[in-house]
Scaffold this motif. Structure first.
Motif, PDB file in Angstrom:
ATOM      1  N   GLY B  75      16.646   2.344  -2.749  1.00  0.00           N
ATOM      2  CA  GLY B  75      15.639   3.183  -1.905  1.00  0.00           C
ATOM      3  C   GLY B  75      15.765   4.536  -1.285  1.00  0.00           C
ATOM      4  N   SER B  76      16.752   4.568  -0.084  1.00  0.00           N
ATOM      5  CA  SER B  76      17.289   4.892   0.864  1.00  0.00           C
ATOM      6  C   SER B  76      17.643   5.725   0.668  1.00  0.00           C
ATOM      7  CB  SER B  76      18.026   4.624   2.181  1.00  0.00           C
ATOM      8  OG  SER B  76      18.954   3.233   1.530  1.00  0.00           O
ATOM      9  N   SER B  77      18.498   6.153  -0.544  1.00  0.00           N
ATOM     10  CA  SER B  77      18.712   7.628  -1.187  1.00  0.00           C
ATOM     11  C   SER B  77      17.993   8.507  -1.505  1.00  0.00           C
ATOM     12  CB  SER B  77      19.693   7.864  -1.754  1.00  0.00           C
ATOM     13  OG  SER B  77      20.888   6.505  -1.780  1.00  0.00           O
ATOM     14  N   ALA B  78      16.389   7.893  -2.460  1.00  0.00           N
ATOM     15  CA  ALA B  78      15.786   8.659  -3.406  1.00  0.00           C
ATOM     16  C   ALA B  78      14.604   8.630  -1.357  1.00  0.00           C
ATOM     17  CB  ALA B  78      14.936   7.770  -4.108  1.00  0.00           C
ATOM     18  N   SER B  79      14.790   8.423  -0.843  1.00  0.00           N
ATOM     19  CA  SER B  79      13.546   8.557   0.768  1.00  0.00           C
ATOM     20  C   SER B  79      14.514   9.357   1.219  1.00  0.00           C
ATOM     21  CB  SER B  79      13.947   7.089   1.151  1.00  0.00           C
ATOM     22  OG  SER B  79      12.661   6.603   1.186  1.00  0.00           O
ATOM     23  N   GLY B  80      15.503   9.601   1.582  1.00  0.00           N
ATOM     24  CA  GLY B  80      16.178  10.621   1.896  1.00  0.00           C
ATOM     25  C   GLY B  80      16.029  12.029   1.087  1.00  0.00           C
ATOM     26  N   ILE B  81      16.197  12.207  -0.073  1.00  0.00           N
ATOM     27  CA  ILE B  81      15.427  13.537  -1.114  1.00  0.00           C
ATOM     28  C   ILE B  81      14.478  13.933  -0.602  1.00  0.00           C
ATOM     29  CG2 ILE B  81      15.986  13.918  -3.439  1.00  0.00           C
ATOM     30  CD1 ILE B  81      18.248  12.722  -3.466  1.00  0.00           C
ATOM     31  N   THR B  82      13.769  12.855  -0.953  1.00  0.00           N
ATOM     32  CA  THR B  82      12.204  13.233  -0.928  1.00  0.00           C
ATOM     33  C   THR B  82      11.491  13.914   0.490  1.00  0.00           C
ATOM     34  OG1 THR B  82      10.215  12.836  -2.327  1.00  0.00           O
ATOM     35  CG2 THR B  82      10.779  11.449  -0.027  1.00  0.00           C
ATOM     36  N   HIS B  83      12.226  13.193   1.000  1.00  0.00           N
ATOM     37  CA  HIS B  83      11.572  14.219   2.672  1.00  0.00           C
ATOM     38  C   HIS B  83      12.463  15.812   2.888  1.00  0.00           C
ATOM     39  CE1 HIS B  83       9.965  11.113   4.694  1.00  0.00           C
ATOM     40  NE2 HIS B  83      10.658   9.632   4.212  1.00  0.00           N
ATOM     41  N   ILE B 128       8.167   8.407  -3.435  1.00  0.00           N
ATOM     42  CA  ILE B 128       9.216   8.607  -4.955  1.00  0.00           C
ATOM     43  C   ILE B 128       8.487   6.976  -5.999  1.00  0.00           C
ATOM     44  CG2 ILE B 128      11.314   9.236  -3.268  1.00  0.00           C
ATOM     45  CD1 ILE B 128      11.526   5.672  -3.318  1.00  0.00           C
ATOM     46  N   ILE B 129       9.397   7.670  -6.787  1.00  0.00           N
ATOM     47  CA  ILE B 129       8.641   6.374  -7.753  1.00  0.00           C
ATOM     48  C   ILE B 129      10.036   5.540  -8.047  1.00  0.00           C
ATOM     49  CG2 ILE B 129       8.064   5.948 -10.282  1.00  0.00           C
ATOM     50  CD1 ILE B 129       6.904   8.399 -11.205  1.00  0.00           C
ATOM     51  N   HIS B 130       9.890   4.141  -7.987  1.00  0.00           N
ATOM     52  CA  HIS B 130      11.374   2.989  -8.005  1.00  0.00           C
ATOM     53  C   HIS B 130      10.979   2.968  -9.772  1.00  0.00           C
ATOM     54  CE1 HIS B 130      14.900   0.657  -7.913  1.00  0.00           C
ATOM     55  NE2 HIS B 130      14.782  -0.401  -8.294  1.00  0.00           N
ATOM     56  N   PHE B 131      12.661   2.857 -10.805  1.00  0.00           N
ATOM     57  CA  PHE B 131      11.800   2.499 -12.185  1.00  0.00           C
ATOM     58  C   PHE B 131      13.100   1.201 -11.567  1.00  0.00           C
ATOM     59  CE2 PHE B 131      10.160   6.965 -13.088  1.00  0.00           C
ATOM     60  CZ  PHE B 131       9.246   6.158 -14.171  1.00  0.00           C
ATOM     61  N   THR B 202       0.322   9.647  -8.157  1.00  0.00           N
ATOM     62  CA  THR B 202      -0.076   9.097  -7.276  1.00  0.00           C
ATOM     63  C   THR B 202       0.705   9.289  -5.743  1.00  0.00           C
ATOM     64  OG1 THR B 202      -1.032   7.236  -8.330  1.00  0.00           O
ATOM     65  CG2 THR B 202      -0.360   6.491  -6.265  1.00  0.00           C
ATOM     66  N   PRO B 203       0.051   9.836  -4.993  1.00  0.00           N
ATOM     67  CA  PRO B 203       1.356   9.600  -3.580  1.00  0.00           C
ATOM     68  C   PRO B 203       2.256   8.634  -2.886  1.00  0.00           C
ATOM     69  CG  PRO B 203      -0.515  10.563  -2.739  1.00  0.00           C
ATOM     70  CD  PRO B 203      -0.954  10.147  -3.675  1.00  0.00           C
ATOM     71  N   GLY B 204       2.930   8.657  -2.604  1.00  0.00           N
ATOM     72  CA  GLY B 204       3.731   7.418  -1.664  1.00  0.00           C
ATOM     73  C   GLY B 204       4.228   6.520  -2.430  1.00  0.00           C
ATOM     74  N   THR B 205       5.114   5.261  -2.537  1.00  0.00           N
ATOM     75  CA  THR B 205       6.190   4.723  -2.846  1.00  0.00           C
ATOM     76  C   THR B 205       5.013   4.067  -4.943  1.00  0.00           C
ATOM     77  OG1 THR B 205       7.353   4.070  -1.330  1.00  0.00           O
ATOM     78  CG2 THR B 205       7.606   2.655  -2.915  1.00  0.00           C
ATOM     79  N   LYS B 206       5.450   4.381  -5.821  1.00  0.00           N
ATOM     80  CA  LYS B 206       5.229   4.112  -6.490  1.00  0.00           C
ATOM     81  C   LYS B 206       6.516   2.741  -7.488  1.00  0.00           C
ATOM     82  CE  LYS B 206       4.830   7.811  -6.773  1.00  0.00           C
ATOM     83  NZ  LYS B 206       4.641   8.995  -5.891  1.00  0.00           N
ATOM     84  N   TYR B 207       6.264   2.046  -8.133  1.00  0.00           N
ATOM     85  CA  TYR B 207       6.781   0.573  -8.950  1.00  0.00           C
ATOM     86  C   TYR B 207       6.464   0.707 -10.267  1.00  0.00           C
ATOM     87  CZ  TYR B 207      10.202  -3.279  -9.527  1.00  0.00           C
ATOM     88  OH  TYR B 207      10.803  -4.003 -10.006  1.00  0.00           O
ATOM     89  N   LEU B 239       4.835 -10.324 -19.044  1.00  0.00           N
ATOM     90  CA  LEU B 239       3.101  -9.616 -18.638  1.00  0.00           C
ATOM     91  C   LEU B 239       2.964  -7.833 -18.456  1.00  0.00           C
ATOM     92  CD1 LEU B 239       1.395 -12.596 -16.854  1.00  0.00           C
ATOM     93  CD2 LEU B 239       1.493 -12.596 -18.882  1.00  0.00           C
ATOM     94  N   LEU B 240       2.323  -7.789 -18.954  1.00  0.00           N
ATOM     95  CA  LEU B 240       1.704  -6.650 -18.678  1.00  0.00           C
ATOM     96  C   LEU B 240       0.713  -5.932 -18.110  1.00  0.00           C
ATOM     97  CD1 LEU B 240       2.238  -4.798 -22.289  1.00  0.00           C
ATOM     98  CD2 LEU B 240       3.603  -4.842 -20.961  1.00  0.00           C
ATOM     99  N   TRP B 241       1.056  -5.972 -16.767  1.00  0.00           N
ATOM    100  CA  TRP B 241      -0.683  -5.106 -15.274  1.00  0.00           C
ATOM    101  C   TRP B 241       0.755  -3.976 -15.064  1.00  0.00           C
ATOM    102  CZ3 TRP B 241       1.096  -5.262 -10.528  1.00  0.00           C
ATOM    103  CH2 TRP B 241       2.158  -6.170 -10.194  1.00  0.00           C
ATOM    104  N   GLU B 242      -0.870  -3.509 -13.755  1.00  0.00           N
ATOM    105  CA  GLU B 242      -0.892  -2.312 -13.141  1.00  0.00           C
ATOM    106  C   GLU B 242      -1.407  -2.318 -12.159  1.00  0.00           C
ATOM    107  OE1 GLU B 242      -2.245   1.407 -14.788  1.00  0.00           O
ATOM    108  OE2 GLU B 242      -3.613   0.528 -15.946  1.00  0.00           O
ATOM    109  N   ALA B 243      -1.282  -2.789 -10.891  1.00  0.00           N
ATOM    110  CA  ALA B 243      -2.490  -2.256  -9.579  1.00  0.00           C
ATOM    111  C   ALA B 243      -2.212  -1.179  -9.656  1.00  0.00           C
ATOM    112  CB  ALA B 243      -1.217  -3.472  -8.287  1.00  0.00           C
ATOM    113  N   GLU B 244      -4.011  -0.467  -8.745  1.00  0.00           N
ATOM    114  CA  GLU B 244      -3.785   0.431  -8.130  1.00  0.00           C
ATOM    115  C   GLU B 244      -4.073   0.242  -6.777  1.00  0.00           C
ATOM    116  OE1 GLU B 244      -5.514   4.109 -10.752  1.00  0.00           O
ATOM    117  OE2 GLU B 244      -5.543   2.544 -12.298  1.00  0.00           O
ATOM    118  N   ASN B 245      -4.111   0.798  -6.584  1.00  0.00           N
ATOM    119  CA  ASN B 245      -4.446   0.409  -4.405  1.00  0.00           C
ATOM    120  C   ASN B 245      -4.482  -0.682  -4.521  1.00  0.00           C
ATOM    121  OD1 ASN B 245      -3.829   3.087  -3.591  1.00  0.00           O
ATOM    122  ND2 ASN B 245      -5.718   3.242  -4.499  1.00  0.00           N
ATOM    123  N   GLY B 246      -3.729  -1.767  -5.051  1.00  0.00           N
ATOM    124  CA  GLY B 246      -3.868  -3.072  -5.109  1.00  0.00           C
ATOM    125  C   GLY B 246      -4.591  -3.783  -5.504  1.00  0.00           C
ATOM    126  N   LYS B 247      -5.721  -3.389  -7.078  1.00  0.00           N
ATOM    127  CA  LYS B 247      -6.581  -3.919  -7.559  1.00  0.00           C
ATOM    128  C   LYS B 247      -5.270  -4.411  -8.800  1.00  0.00           C
ATOM    129  CE  LYS B 247     -11.042  -4.798  -9.490  1.00  0.00           C
ATOM    130  NZ  LYS B 247     -10.210  -4.864 -10.732  1.00  0.00           N
TER     131      LYS B 247
END
Ligand SMILES: Cc1ncc(C[n+]2csc(CCOP(=O)(O)OP(=O)(O)O)c2C)c(N)n1
Ligand code: SF4
Ligand code: SF4
Ligand code: SF4
Ligand SMILES: [Mg+2]
Lengths: 85, 312
Positions: B75-83, B128-131, B202-207, B239-247
């Motif tokens: 998480g922290s290394s990816a943050s550094g690179i994206t900044h 970032i996208i964290h896979f 999507t901008p922001g953190t994605k998981y 379970l297969l699911w996705e949540a866009e903006n919390g939904k």
């Protein structure tokens, strides 16, 4: 961008065969019966090794590891796993 | 509509002849991820099979700039690179579209050792996208238990079967209020592809977490990687699911299980096909312990069904 100086040079470069000629790992080879093949591309997408040609269903035996996923997933049974000599 | 196999792009970011085992679910999933991300991306890896699979210097089995970082810091290394790339663009040192910065990390590097840094990156909502490719164990070091290992499972550190259930990390990430969270599975490449495309745009953190049944750790035949992935979904263990903006939205076949249109298959057959549950199934208390595993699955289905109804 600045030119890549020595200090920035990566230690590795993208290349096929980074794990060697992985075809030598095989105990069984996938053999495609083109008569039975419907070109559905299922084997192409599931092959972890990216060694099946998408259009022609031809296998690159230099790197195919012989896992048998393609044979297990082929819906028409066009792929058989044949023991290596 | 889910993208069909024939509609997937040609681009290959995982190169043939890499160091992964035959039938590896991680490279199988990463190929699809590569088709969605394209070549303009920077990959970060923590110690794992995915690193061993890169192959031997000076060759590299992935067609991205790759950075191997220490276990705790995805998480922290990816943050550094994206900044860094954002600032380089601001200063005119980087032209064109910004590269996607993504981590490709095992369950050990996500659920356990890397969780603090990942949580912090998500709280900052860094771009970032964290896979997490989840093979439910520390596979690279010979299969030790992780927070993702399900109850009852044999590993070298749980010789009588794990006594605790796994945690729901995708849900924990959702509770960080990040814009996109999804679960996927290597048996459903179109679904995975669509989820990665959404995350990329999507901008922001994605998981994104991908179930990756590993024949070595789970003890089945390597040709059955896809079959095992499918079986996990059909019995509701995944379970297969996705949540866009919390939904939260469920994806098929899980959507049918959640809505009650189709009952989840009993877990017995799924367990029987994996050597990692062998000792448990042969033990004198087998019936009770299978019931515990079934109980974990039933609870998770019931809980996620209710959780998805919360849309505030
Ligand atoms: C701080 C630290 N602890 C332990 C290790 C040893 N180690 C290397 S890979 C690995 C397993 C990683 O497990 P996971 O993240 O689930 O990836 P997988 O191997 O399953 O792909 C471990 C424990 C390490 N490299 N660094
Ligand atoms: S899965 Fe079988 S039928 Fe489909 S393209 Fe491959 S060989 Fe042909
Ligand atoms: S045996 Fe495995 S590596 Fe070889 S073509 Fe089939 S899926 Fe690919
Ligand atoms: S141990 Fe499992 S996850 Fe690791 S490279 Fe082998 S198949 Fe892939
Ligand atoms: Mg793992």
């Amino acid at each position: 961008m600045k030119a890549v100086t020595k200090a920035y040079r990566p230690i590795s470069w993208p290349m096929k065969g980074a794990g060697g000629d992985t075809g030598t790992w095989r105990t069984h080879r996938p053999v495609v019966d083109i008569q039975k093949c419907t070109k559905c591309q299922i084997c192409w997408i599931y092959c972890p090794e990216a060694v099946i040609d998408r259009e022609e269903s031809i296998v690159d035996y230099r790197y195919c590891k012989g896992c048998g996923v393609c044979a297990a997933e082929c819906p028409t049974g066009a792929i058989s796993m044949v023991k290596e000599e | 509509m889910t993208t069909s196999i024939k509609q997937l792009p040609d681009i290959e970011q995982v190169l043939s002849g890499n160091g992964a085992c035959g039938g590896c679910p991680a490279t199988m999933g990463l190929r699809v991820v590569g088709k969605a991300l394209g070549s303009n991306a920077i990959m970060l890896l923590t110690p794992s099979c995915a690193v061993a699979s890169m192959g031997m210097t000076p060759k590299l089995g992935y067609n991205w700039p790759c950075i191997n970082i220490c276990f705790a810091s995805a998480g922290s290394s990816a943050s550094g690179i994206t900044h860094a790339v954002e600032i380089m663009q601001e200063k005119g040192r980087l032209q064109g579209e910004l590269p996607t910065v993504f981590t490709w990390t095992g369950d050990g590097g996500t659920y356990d050792i890397g969780f603090q840094a990942l949580s912090a990156a998500a709280e900052r909502n860094d771009n970032i996208i964290h896979f997490c490719y989840n093979n439910e164990a520390y596979s690279n070091t010979g299969v030790q238990r992780s927070g993702a290992t399900p109850r009852g499972c044999f590993t070298t550190t749980t010789p009588t079967g794990k006594r605790q259930p796994k945690k729901n990390l995708a849900l924990l990430m959702l509770e960080h209020n990040i814009p996109y969270v999804a679960t996927a599975n290597v048996a459903y490449p179109g679904d995975l592809y669509d989820k990665v495309v959404k995350a990329k745009n999507t901008p922001g953190t994605k998981y994104i977490e991908i179930l990756a049944p590993c024949y070595l750790g789970w003890q089945f035949d390597m040709s059955e990687t896809v079959q095992m992935s499918r079986a996990a979904v059909r019995c509701g263990a995944w379970l297969l699911w996705e949540a866009e903006n919390g939904k939260i939205n469920f994806n098929n076949p899980s959507a049918r299980i959640i809505s009650g249109k189709k009952a989840a298959e009993p877990v017995d057959e799924y367990l029987m096909n994996q050597g990692r549950f062998n000792r448990l199934l042969k033990g004198p208390d087998a019936t009770q312990r299978i019931a515990e595993i079934q109980g974990d699955i039933d609870r998770e289905i019931a809980f996620m069904r209710e959780r998805a109804k919360i849309t505030v």
